[in-house]
Scaffold this motif. Structure first.
Motif, PDB file in Angstrom:
ATOM      1  N   GLY A 248      16.055 -12.094  47.898  1.00  0.00           N
ATOM      2  CA  GLY A 248      15.109 -11.228  48.603  1.00  0.00           C
ATOM      3  C   GLY A 248      14.027 -12.044  49.304  1.00  0.00           C
ATOM      4  O   GLY A 248      13.662 -11.750  50.447  1.00  0.00           O
TER       5      GLY A 248
ATOM      6  N   VAL B 123      12.262   0.110  41.958  1.00  0.00           N
ATOM      7  CA  VAL B 123      13.294   0.807  42.742  1.00  0.00           C
ATOM      8  C   VAL B 123      14.092   1.803  41.906  1.00  0.00           C
ATOM      9  O   VAL B 123      14.756   2.678  42.461  1.00  0.00           O
ATOM     10  CB  VAL B 123      14.259  -0.188  43.440  1.00  0.00           C
ATOM     11  N   SER B 124      14.030   1.670  40.588  1.00  0.00           N
ATOM     12  CA  SER B 124      14.762   2.628  39.746  1.00  0.00           C
ATOM     13  C   SER B 124      14.042   3.971  39.684  1.00  0.00           C
ATOM     14  O   SER B 124      14.605   4.953  39.206  1.00  0.00           O
ATOM     15  CB  SER B 124      14.943   2.073  38.327  1.00  0.00           C
TER      16      SER B 124
ATOM     17  N   ASN C  17      18.036  -4.772  47.860  1.00  0.00           N
ATOM     18  CA  ASN C  17      18.466  -6.059  47.289  1.00  0.00           C
ATOM     19  C   ASN C  17      18.103  -6.253  45.826  1.00  0.00           C
ATOM     20  O   ASN C  17      18.756  -7.034  45.130  1.00  0.00           O
ATOM     21  CB  ASN C  17      17.834  -7.182  48.155  1.00  0.00           C
TER      22      ASN C  17
ATOM     23  N   SER D 233      27.675  -7.722  45.206  1.00  0.00           N
ATOM     24  CA  SER D 233      28.042  -9.018  44.627  1.00  0.00           C
ATOM     25  C   SER D 233      29.552  -9.105  44.740  1.00  0.00           C
ATOM     26  O   SER D 233      30.223  -8.072  44.905  1.00  0.00           O
ATOM     27  CB  SER D 233      27.626  -9.043  43.149  1.00  0.00           C
TER      28      SER D 233
ATOM     29  N   TYR E 230      27.200  -4.967  34.590  1.00  0.00           N
ATOM     30  CA  TYR E 230      26.854  -5.493  35.918  1.00  0.00           C
ATOM     31  C   TYR E 230      27.948  -5.127  36.925  1.00  0.00           C
ATOM     32  O   TYR E 230      27.662  -4.637  38.031  1.00  0.00           O
ATOM     33  CB  TYR E 230      26.674  -7.010  35.827  1.00  0.00           C
TER      34      TYR E 230
ATOM     35  N   ALA F 119      28.640 -14.724  45.771  1.00  0.00           N
ATOM     36  CA  ALA F 119      29.004 -15.234  44.440  1.00  0.00           C
ATOM     37  C   ALA F 119      27.754 -15.945  43.915  1.00  0.00           C
ATOM     38  O   ALA F 119      26.642 -15.670  44.371  1.00  0.00           O
ATOM     39  CB  ALA F 119      30.217 -16.147  44.525  1.00  0.00           C
ATOM     40  N   PHE F 120      27.937 -16.872  42.977  1.00  0.00           N
ATOM     41  CA  PHE F 120      26.767 -17.437  42.301  1.00  0.00           C
ATOM     42  C   PHE F 120      25.877 -18.267  43.240  1.00  0.00           C
ATOM     43  O   PHE F 120      26.358 -19.040  44.050  1.00  0.00           O
ATOM     44  CB  PHE F 120      27.219 -18.323  41.149  1.00  0.00           C
TER      45      PHE F 120
ATOM     46  N   ARG G 157      13.302 -10.891  32.290  1.00  0.00           N
ATOM     47  CA  ARG G 157      11.839 -10.932  32.466  1.00  0.00           C
ATOM     48  C   ARG G 157      11.312  -9.609  33.011  1.00  0.00           C
ATOM     49  O   ARG G 157      10.126  -9.316  32.853  1.00  0.00           O
ATOM     50  CB  ARG G 157      11.448 -12.100  33.393  1.00  0.00           C
TER      51      ARG G 157
ATOM     52  N   VAL H  52      25.192 -19.803  37.741  1.00  0.00           N
ATOM     53  CA  VAL H  52      24.152 -19.534  38.743  1.00  0.00           C
ATOM     54  C   VAL H  52      23.534 -20.854  39.218  1.00  0.00           C
ATOM     55  O   VAL H  52      23.380 -21.095  40.423  1.00  0.00           O
ATOM     56  CB  VAL H  52      23.079 -18.594  38.136  1.00  0.00           C
TER      57      VAL H  52
HETATM   58  N1  LIG Z   1      22.094 -15.124  42.383  1.00  0.00           N
HETATM   59  C1  LIG Z   1      23.350 -14.790  42.283  1.00  0.00           C
HETATM   60  O1  LIG Z   1      24.178 -15.568  41.803  1.00  0.00           O
HETATM   61  C2  LIG Z   1      23.796 -13.436  42.787  1.00  0.00           C
HETATM   62  C3  LIG Z   1      25.166 -13.264  43.072  1.00  0.00           C
HETATM   63  C4  LIG Z   1      25.584 -12.026  43.535  1.00  0.00           C
HETATM   64  C5  LIG Z   1      24.685 -11.003  43.729  1.00  0.00           C
HETATM   65  N2  LIG Z   1      23.365 -11.189  43.443  1.00  0.00           N
HETATM   66  C6  LIG Z   1      22.452 -10.064  43.664  1.00  0.00           C
HETATM   67  O2  LIG Z   1      21.409 -10.471  44.514  1.00  0.00           O
HETATM   68  C7  LIG Z   1      20.288  -9.610  44.337  1.00  0.00           C
HETATM   69  C8  LIG Z   1      19.032 -10.446  44.251  1.00  0.00           C
HETATM   70  O3  LIG Z   1      19.069 -11.186  43.036  1.00  0.00           O
HETATM   71  P1  LIG Z   1      18.634 -12.708  42.943  1.00  0.00           P
HETATM   72  O4  LIG Z   1      19.836 -13.480  42.631  1.00  0.00           O
HETATM   73  O5  LIG Z   1      17.795 -13.076  44.110  1.00  0.00           O
HETATM   74  O6  LIG Z   1      17.773 -12.651  41.572  1.00  0.00           O
HETATM   75  P2  LIG Z   1      16.201 -12.833  41.327  1.00  0.00           P
HETATM   76  O7  LIG Z   1      16.004 -12.507  39.887  1.00  0.00           O
HETATM   77  O8  LIG Z   1      15.771 -14.161  41.806  1.00  0.00           O
HETATM   78  O9  LIG Z   1      15.558 -11.706  42.243  1.00  0.00           O
HETATM   79  C9  LIG Z   1      15.637 -10.333  41.915  1.00  0.00           C
HETATM   80  C10 LIG Z   1      14.329  -9.648  42.287  1.00  0.00           C
HETATM   81  O10 LIG Z   1      14.437  -8.252  41.967  1.00  0.00           O
HETATM   82  C11 LIG Z   1      13.206  -7.841  41.369  1.00  0.00           C
HETATM   83  N3  LIG Z   1      13.383  -6.649  40.562  1.00  0.00           N
HETATM   84  C12 LIG Z   1      13.935  -6.546  39.305  1.00  0.00           C
HETATM   85  N4  LIG Z   1      13.848  -5.288  38.858  1.00  0.00           N
HETATM   86  C13 LIG Z   1      13.241  -4.558  39.850  1.00  0.00           C
HETATM   87  C14 LIG Z   1      12.880  -3.194  39.971  1.00  0.00           C
HETATM   88  N5  LIG Z   1      13.114  -2.302  38.986  1.00  0.00           N
HETATM   89  N6  LIG Z   1      12.295  -2.799  41.128  1.00  0.00           N
HETATM   90  C15 LIG Z   1      12.032  -3.681  42.112  1.00  0.00           C
HETATM   91  N7  LIG Z   1      12.332  -4.993  42.031  1.00  0.00           N
HETATM   92  C16 LIG Z   1      12.936  -5.423  40.909  1.00  0.00           C
HETATM   93  C17 LIG Z   1      12.771  -9.045  40.555  1.00  0.00           C
HETATM   94  O11 LIG Z   1      11.393  -9.006  40.225  1.00  0.00           O
HETATM   95  C18 LIG Z   1      13.135 -10.202  41.476  1.00  0.00           C
HETATM   96  O12 LIG Z   1      12.066 -10.523  42.344  1.00  0.00           O
HETATM   97  C19 LIG Z   1      20.603  -8.783  43.085  1.00  0.00           C
HETATM   98  O13 LIG Z   1      21.026  -7.489  43.469  1.00  0.00           O
HETATM   99  C20 LIG Z   1      21.731  -9.551  42.435  1.00  0.00           C
HETATM  100  O14 LIG Z   1      22.539  -8.726  41.631  1.00  0.00           O
HETATM  101  C21 LIG Z   1      22.905 -12.387  42.978  1.00  0.00           C
END
Ligand SMILES: NC(=O)c1ccc[n+]([C@@H]2O[C@H](COP(=O)([O-])OP(=O)(O)OC[C@H]3O[C@@H](n4cnc5c(N)ncnc54)[C@H](O)[C@@H]3O)[C@@H](O)[C@H]2O)c1
Length: 283
Positions: free
Chosen positions: A27, A69-70, A95, A148, A161, A194-195, A205, A229
Motif C-alpha cells: 500500500g 476497512v472491516s 489493498n 494474492s 487466508y 506472490a511473496f 500486530r 515473505v
Molecule cells: N507481501 C506479500 O507477500 C503478499 C503477497 C500476496 C498478497 N499480499 C497482499 O497485499 C496486501 C498488502 O499487504 P502487505 O504485504 O503490504 O502487508 P503489510 O502488513 O506490510 O501491509 C498491510 C497494511 O494493511 C493495514 N491493515 C491491517 N488491518 C487493517 C484494517 N482492518 N483496516 C485498514 N488497514 C488495515 C496494516 O496496518 C498495514 O499497513 C494484503 O492484502 C496482502 O494480503 C501480500
C-alpha cells in the motif's frame, strides 16, 4: 449490451487515488507510485503512525485517515471525507490485508472473523462505499483489489487466508461482468502478487484485542511464511510498478510473479480432470 471496450487509464496527473493499507508494504509502495504520477491521494489504514511515515515519503500532502476497512461505517465515513475533500475518485486500491496460518480444523472463530473482515469485507466495503459515486460521476476510473496468488491456489496451513483471497478474485470477476453490463466507465483489476518482503508476516500486530483467539497450530507455519515473505524476489515497489503497468494496459488479472502460473495451471487442470488436488507448495 454492447461491446465493453475496457477501461485503460493512462492520465493519472491531478486525479485522485484512494489506497487502503497505505501505512506499510504494498500500500505504501502504491502511494509512492501514484504520487510519482502526479495523483492526489487519500491514504487509509488502522495504523496512523504508518500513514504518517508514508506521508513523510511523499512530496505532496495526501489526506490521511484512520479507517478500519472491516467496518462498513468507517469506510463510508472515509468515502464521505474523500469525495467532499478531494472530489471524484479515479483509482480505488482495496489493498489492506492480514494473514493467519494453521491447520483448517484448528482455526478459531476469531481467525475467520478477523481475516474475512479485513481481506474480504474490507474489499466489499470499499466497493460499496466508493463505486456508486464513481459511476455516478461519469468519469473514467478503476478499482484494483489486492488478492494474492493465494486467490488461485490452495496452500496448506493457509486455509483462512486462501478462502478470503479466492473470494476477492471472484468478487472482482463478478464486478467486471456487471460493469460491462452497465457500460460503466470503471475498470477492475485484481492484483495477485506472490511473496514480497513487507509487514504481512507480522499481521498479528493489527489483530483487534476482541478477536485475539489464534489458531494453536499457527506457529508451525509462521516461520515458513516469514522466510517466504523475506526471500520474495520482487519488492513492494516492483509490485506497485507492475500494478500501474496493468492499469495502463487495462489488464484484469495482474500476476506479478509469472513463474507461479505453472502451479495455477496444475490446479486448473486438476479441477477439469477431476483429479485429487496437487500440493504445489515446495517444502
Ligand atoms: N507481501 C506479500 O507477500 C503478499 C503477497 C500476496 C498478497 N499480499 C497482499 O497485499 C496486501 C498488502 O499487504 P502487505 O504485504 O503490504 O502487508 P503489510 O502488513 O506490510 O501491509 C498491510 C497494511 O494493511 C493495514 N491493515 C491491517 N488491518 C487493517 C484494517 N482492518 N483496516 C485498514 N488497514 C488495515 C496494516 O496496518 C498495514 O499497513 C494484503 O492484502 C496482502 O494480503 C501480500
Amino acid at each position: 449490451m454492447g461491446e465493453w471496450a475496457g477501461r485503460g487509464l493512462r492520465d493519472f496527473a491531478g486525479r485522485v487515488a484512494v489506497i487502503t493499507g497505505a501505512g506499510s508494504g504494498i500500500g505504501r509502495a502504491l502511494a509512492i507510485a501514484a504520487a510519482a504520477r502526479g495523483m492526489r491521494l487519500a491514504l487509509l489504514d488502522v495504523d496512523m503512525k504508518g500513514l504518517e511515515e508514508t506521508r513523510g515519503l511523499l512530496a505532496g500532502q495526501p489526506l490521511i485517515r484512520r479507517c478500519d476497512v472491516s467496518k462498513a461505517e468507517d469506510v463510508q465515513a472515509a468515502a464521505d471525507a474523500v469525495f467532499s475533500g478531494l472530489g471524484n475518485v479515479h483509482l480505488l486500491f482495496n489493498n489492506a490485508g492480514v494473514a493467519v496460518g494453521g491447520y483448517s480444523w484448528l482455526t478459531t472463530a476469531d481467525d475467520w472473523q478477523w481475516s474475512l473482515g479485513v481481506n474480504l469485507m474490507g474489499v466489499a466495503n470499499g466497493i460499496r462505499a466508493f463505486v456508486p459515486r464513481m459511476i455516478a460521476a461519469g468519469d473514467e476510473g478503476r478499482v484494483i483489489n489486492t488478492a494474492s496468488v493465494a486467490g488461485f491456489l490452495s496452500v496448506p496451513g493457509s486455509s483462512v487466508y486462501c478462502a478470503t483471497k479466492h473470494a476477492v478474485v471472484t468478487l472482482s470477476e463478478c464486478m467486471r461482468h456487471e460493469l460491462a453490463i452497465e457500460d460503466a466507465r470503471i475498470g477492475v483489476s485484481v492484483l495477485c502478487p506472490a511473496f514480497a518482503p513487507t509487514g504481512i508476516a507480522d499481521a498479528e500486530r493489527n489483530r483487534p484485542a476482541e478477536l485475539a483467539a489464534k489458531n494453536p497450530s499457527a506457529g508451525m507455519f509462521d516461520a515458513r511464511l516469514r522466510k517466504a515473505v523475506e526471500s520474495g524476489r520482487l519488492t513492494a515497489d516492483d509490485i506497485a510498478r507492475i500494478a500501474f503497468e496493468g492499469i495502463e494496459a487495462d489488464r484484469f488479472y495482474i500476476l506479478t510473479h509469472p513463474k507461479i502460473k505453472a502451479a495455477i495451471a496444475t490446479r486448473m487442470e486438476d479441477i477439469l480432470e477431476e483429479r485429487t488436488p496437487t500440493d504445489t507448495v515446495p517444502r
